[in-house]
Design a protein around this motif. Sequence first.
Motif, PDB file in Angstrom:
ATOM      1  N   ALA A  24       0.771  -0.665   0.197  1.00  0.00           N
ATOM      2  CA  ALA A  24      -0.342  -0.019  -0.359  1.00  0.00           C
ATOM      3  C   ALA A  24       0.644   0.857   0.168  1.00  0.00           C
ATOM      4  CB  ALA A  24      -0.494   0.401   1.305  1.00  0.00           C
ATOM      5  N   TRP A  25       2.041   1.028   0.949  1.00  0.00           N
ATOM      6  CA  TRP A  25       3.207   2.509   1.080  1.00  0.00           C
ATOM      7  C   TRP A  25       3.695   2.729  -0.595  1.00  0.00           C
ATOM      8  CZ3 TRP A  25       8.003   1.872  -0.732  1.00  0.00           C
ATOM      9  CH2 TRP A  25       8.115   0.428  -1.082  1.00  0.00           C
ATOM     10  N   ALA A  26       3.325   1.715  -1.459  1.00  0.00           N
ATOM     11  CA  ALA A  26       4.053   1.660  -2.794  1.00  0.00           C
ATOM     12  C   ALA A  26       3.630   2.803  -3.411  1.00  0.00           C
ATOM     13  CB  ALA A  26       4.946   0.663  -2.830  1.00  0.00           C
ATOM     14  N   ARG A  27       2.201   1.994  -3.330  1.00  0.00           N
ATOM     15  CA  ARG A  27       0.951   2.509  -4.655  1.00  0.00           C
ATOM     16  C   ARG A  27       0.694   3.891  -4.702  1.00  0.00           C
ATOM     17  NH1 ARG A  27      -3.428  -1.133  -1.784  1.00  0.00           N
ATOM     18  NH2 ARG A  27      -2.474  -3.171  -1.912  1.00  0.00           N
ATOM     19  N   GLU A  28       0.907   4.774  -4.191  1.00  0.00           N
ATOM     20  CA  GLU A  28       1.101   6.412  -4.276  1.00  0.00           C
ATOM     21  C   GLU A  28       2.318   6.933  -5.150  1.00  0.00           C
ATOM     22  OE1 GLU A  28      -1.764   7.276  -5.857  1.00  0.00           O
ATOM     23  OE2 GLU A  28      -2.618   5.332  -5.168  1.00  0.00           O
ATOM     24  N   ARG A  29       3.309   5.868  -4.596  1.00  0.00           N
ATOM     25  CA  ARG A  29       4.645   6.759  -4.880  1.00  0.00           C
ATOM     26  C   ARG A  29       4.498   6.969  -6.439  1.00  0.00           C
ATOM     27  NH1 ARG A  29      10.218   3.532  -4.302  1.00  0.00           N
ATOM     28  NH2 ARG A  29      11.940   4.993  -4.621  1.00  0.00           N
ATOM     29  N   LEU A  49       6.838   5.958 -20.137  1.00  0.00           N
ATOM     30  CA  LEU A  49       7.049   6.128 -19.100  1.00  0.00           C
ATOM     31  C   LEU A  49       6.630   7.543 -19.325  1.00  0.00           C
ATOM     32  CD1 LEU A  49      11.288   6.383 -19.031  1.00  0.00           C
ATOM     33  CD2 LEU A  49       8.744   4.711 -18.325  1.00  0.00           C
ATOM     34  N   LEU A  50       6.474   8.562 -20.250  1.00  0.00           N
ATOM     35  CA  LEU A  50       5.124   9.960 -20.646  1.00  0.00           C
ATOM     36  C   LEU A  50       4.199   9.599 -19.873  1.00  0.00           C
ATOM     37  CD1 LEU A  50       7.838  11.465 -22.756  1.00  0.00           C
ATOM     38  CD2 LEU A  50       7.864  12.131 -20.094  1.00  0.00           C
ATOM     39  N   ARG A  51       2.998   8.789 -20.679  1.00  0.00           N
ATOM     40  CA  ARG A  51       1.834   8.519 -19.815  1.00  0.00           C
ATOM     41  C   ARG A  51       1.959   8.153 -18.522  1.00  0.00           C
ATOM     42  NH1 ARG A  51       0.566   3.006 -23.732  1.00  0.00           N
ATOM     43  NH2 ARG A  51      -2.024   3.780 -23.240  1.00  0.00           N
ATOM     44  N   ARG A  52       2.726   7.814 -17.662  1.00  0.00           N
ATOM     45  CA  ARG A  52       2.052   7.029 -15.962  1.00  0.00           C
ATOM     46  C   ARG A  52       2.407   8.749 -15.595  1.00  0.00           C
ATOM     47  NH1 ARG A  52       3.176   1.137 -15.924  1.00  0.00           N
ATOM     48  NH2 ARG A  52       3.274   1.882 -13.675  1.00  0.00           N
ATOM     49  N   ASP A  53       1.060   8.673 -14.881  1.00  0.00           N
ATOM     50  CA  ASP A  53       1.107   9.148 -13.793  1.00  0.00           C
ATOM     51  C   ASP A  53       2.196   9.036 -12.956  1.00  0.00           C
ATOM     52  OD1 ASP A  53      -0.769  10.950 -14.424  1.00  0.00           O
ATOM     53  OD2 ASP A  53      -2.370   9.884 -13.989  1.00  0.00           O
ATOM     54  N   ASP A  54       2.684   8.017 -11.959  1.00  0.00           N
ATOM     55  CA  ASP A  54       3.657   6.961 -11.013  1.00  0.00           C
ATOM     56  C   ASP A  54       4.996   7.889 -11.736  1.00  0.00           C
ATOM     57  OD1 ASP A  54       3.577   5.439 -13.116  1.00  0.00           O
ATOM     58  OD2 ASP A  54       3.240   3.448 -11.071  1.00  0.00           O
ATOM     59  N   VAL A  55       5.702   8.524 -12.488  1.00  0.00           N
ATOM     60  CA  VAL A  55       6.612   8.176 -13.201  1.00  0.00           C
ATOM     61  C   VAL A  55       7.318  10.038 -13.690  1.00  0.00           C
ATOM     62  CG1 VAL A  55       8.042   7.655 -15.073  1.00  0.00           C
ATOM     63  CG2 VAL A  55       7.250   6.399 -14.283  1.00  0.00           C
ATOM     64  N   GLU A  56       8.016  10.200 -13.026  1.00  0.00           N
ATOM     65  CA  GLU A  56       8.769  11.554 -13.708  1.00  0.00           C
ATOM     66  C   GLU A  56      10.293  11.233 -14.264  1.00  0.00           C
ATOM     67  OE1 GLU A  56       9.236  14.506 -10.367  1.00  0.00           O
ATOM     68  OE2 GLU A  56       8.038  13.118  -8.698  1.00  0.00           O
ATOM     69  N   LYS A 395       9.249   0.629  -7.861  1.00  0.00           N
ATOM     70  CA  LYS A 395       8.113   1.943  -6.786  1.00  0.00           C
ATOM     71  C   LYS A 395       8.452   1.100  -5.682  1.00  0.00           C
ATOM     72  CE  LYS A 395       4.010   3.026  -8.021  1.00  0.00           C
ATOM     73  NZ  LYS A 395       2.963   2.865  -8.898  1.00  0.00           N
ATOM     74  N   ALA A 396       7.969  -0.288  -5.572  1.00  0.00           N
ATOM     75  CA  ALA A 396       7.459  -1.276  -4.391  1.00  0.00           C
ATOM     76  C   ALA A 396       8.718  -2.273  -3.398  1.00  0.00           C
ATOM     77  CB  ALA A 396       6.726  -2.618  -4.988  1.00  0.00           C
ATOM     78  N   GLU A 397      10.461  -1.537  -4.304  1.00  0.00           N
ATOM     79  CA  GLU A 397      11.425  -2.377  -3.830  1.00  0.00           C
ATOM     80  C   GLU A 397      10.790  -4.321  -3.844  1.00  0.00           C
ATOM     81  OE1 GLU A 397      12.459   0.099  -0.205  1.00  0.00           O
ATOM     82  OE2 GLU A 397      12.960   1.563  -1.163  1.00  0.00           O
ATOM     83  N   ALA A 398      10.126  -4.406  -5.154  1.00  0.00           N
ATOM     84  CA  ALA A 398      10.571  -5.912  -5.349  1.00  0.00           C
ATOM     85  C   ALA A 398      11.658  -6.221  -6.140  1.00  0.00           C
ATOM     86  CB  ALA A 398       8.604  -5.916  -5.467  1.00  0.00           C
ATOM     87  N   LYS A 450       2.205 -10.059 -10.343  1.00  0.00           N
ATOM     88  CA  LYS A 450       0.755  -8.941 -10.494  1.00  0.00           C
ATOM     89  C   LYS A 450       0.862  -7.622 -11.569  1.00  0.00           C
ATOM     90  CE  LYS A 450      -2.542 -10.846  -6.880  1.00  0.00           C
ATOM     91  NZ  LYS A 450      -3.623 -10.201  -6.357  1.00  0.00           N
ATOM     92  N   TYR A 451       2.123  -6.748 -11.302  1.00  0.00           N
ATOM     93  CA  TYR A 451       2.315  -6.071 -12.076  1.00  0.00           C
ATOM     94  C   TYR A 451       2.991  -6.329 -13.629  1.00  0.00           C
ATOM     95  CZ  TYR A 451       6.564  -6.764  -8.926  1.00  0.00           C
ATOM     96  OH  TYR A 451       7.155  -6.825  -8.705  1.00  0.00           O
TER      97      TYR A 451
END
Length: 451
Positions: A24-29, A49-56, A395-398, A450-451
């Motif tokens: 959960a902590w990584a989902r909005e990161r 990459l540019l179409r994603r909201d979770d990437v800068e 994001k999830a450090e997975a 899952k991702y």
Amino acid sequence: MQRREFILASAAVAATTLLPQTPAWARERKVRLGMIGTGMRGQVLLKELLRRDDVEVVALCDIEPIMLKRGMDMAAKAGKSAPKAYGQDGDVHAYRRLLSQRGLDGVIIATPWEWHAPMAIEAMQAKVAVGCEVVAGITLQDHWDVLNTQLRTGTPYMLLENVCYRRDVMAALQMVRAGLFGELVHLQGGYQHDLRAVKFNSGDSAQPYGSGVEFGAKGWSEARWRTEHSVERNGELYPSHGIGPCAMYTGINRGNRFTHINSFASKARGLHEYTVAKSGGTSHPSTQVKFRLGDIVTTTLACENGETILLQHDTSLPRPYSLGFRVQGTHGLWMDLNQSIHIEGRSPPHKWEPFQGYQDEFDHPLWKKYEKDAAGAGHGGMDYFVIHAFVEAVKAEAPMPIDIFDAVTWSALTPLSEQSIAEGFKTLEFPDFTKGLWQSRKPIFAFDAKY
């Protein structure tokens, strides 16, 4: 419940319980990523990459001003903040300045092959997660160096092999796990793609494909660097598209391993004939080049668990595109060339069935979940999935879905095939990059995440 349905349901439940989930902590990161190489391939990945909201996208690097500008323009058109640009001065080591940029979570490497290993090694040393386009290295030592750097630093590394996410490939994986093919016996794959118009052009950046017969310094895009590999090398130069899915079907590095490899190469005729026909004679310098790469390179692999795998590299002759997948077991087989399948006891005796119905039935959960998100992405949606997997893992450090052991094992087929051919088509022992860990490693990779 029928036996087949029970097996499928059980496999699905077992797989789901083993899948890593984004906490959960990584989902909005948001992750801060850079890209080294904004050429034709890099731009396809940059789009994802540019179409994603979770990437800068905070940094871009390319020593070709035209390509760097295109990347910067893409960011502006997407309404994103301007990334910091590196390489305008033509410094081939400008990527080092990118890697030193503070706050960088990861980097995508989409440069010519010979730069992949050194760039990945320096990124891992800088503790910047690596998403590397295929291939992992050139020489066998490159692969050991990349592996040892990752093991020493612990920096995540993922090989961005998109074919592992092809929809029919993933459906076939579901069938393998459901036992539909029985015990696997033999698999095939390859890279069968007419690249003559990619390896030569006029040097005009507006016409990168098939506009002439220049290559090297006078060529543009892939003709500038990729063609030299056909001049100087003879082997399975691009193995991961074919071997990736086959390795995952057979559990390579996870309960199974390659034990032996040999390769054969045909004569080289296709590139020469293309340059002669395209230039209208033999006066152009490209028509005088001696190409070492055999038009058809055939590689065979033996596995610890008894399977055999056949790969073919075929890029210099006229042919429609095909990766030539075949998955064959004691109960039947699937072949992608004719998109057909035969399952004993289910298919009419000695008859092929269309694959589409099976693909629909065994469609992978990832495709069901993200089909709309993948619409319009490169290579029929595959590029969405491979970028998505890398980003979510960062994001999830997975663990990376296609990890360092996968990367070096699949990519090392190239130098090993070159050695086999050079030594008279000799059968070689395949190195165990896991040093025995293959016997205990768990089956968590691209198809499982899952991702």
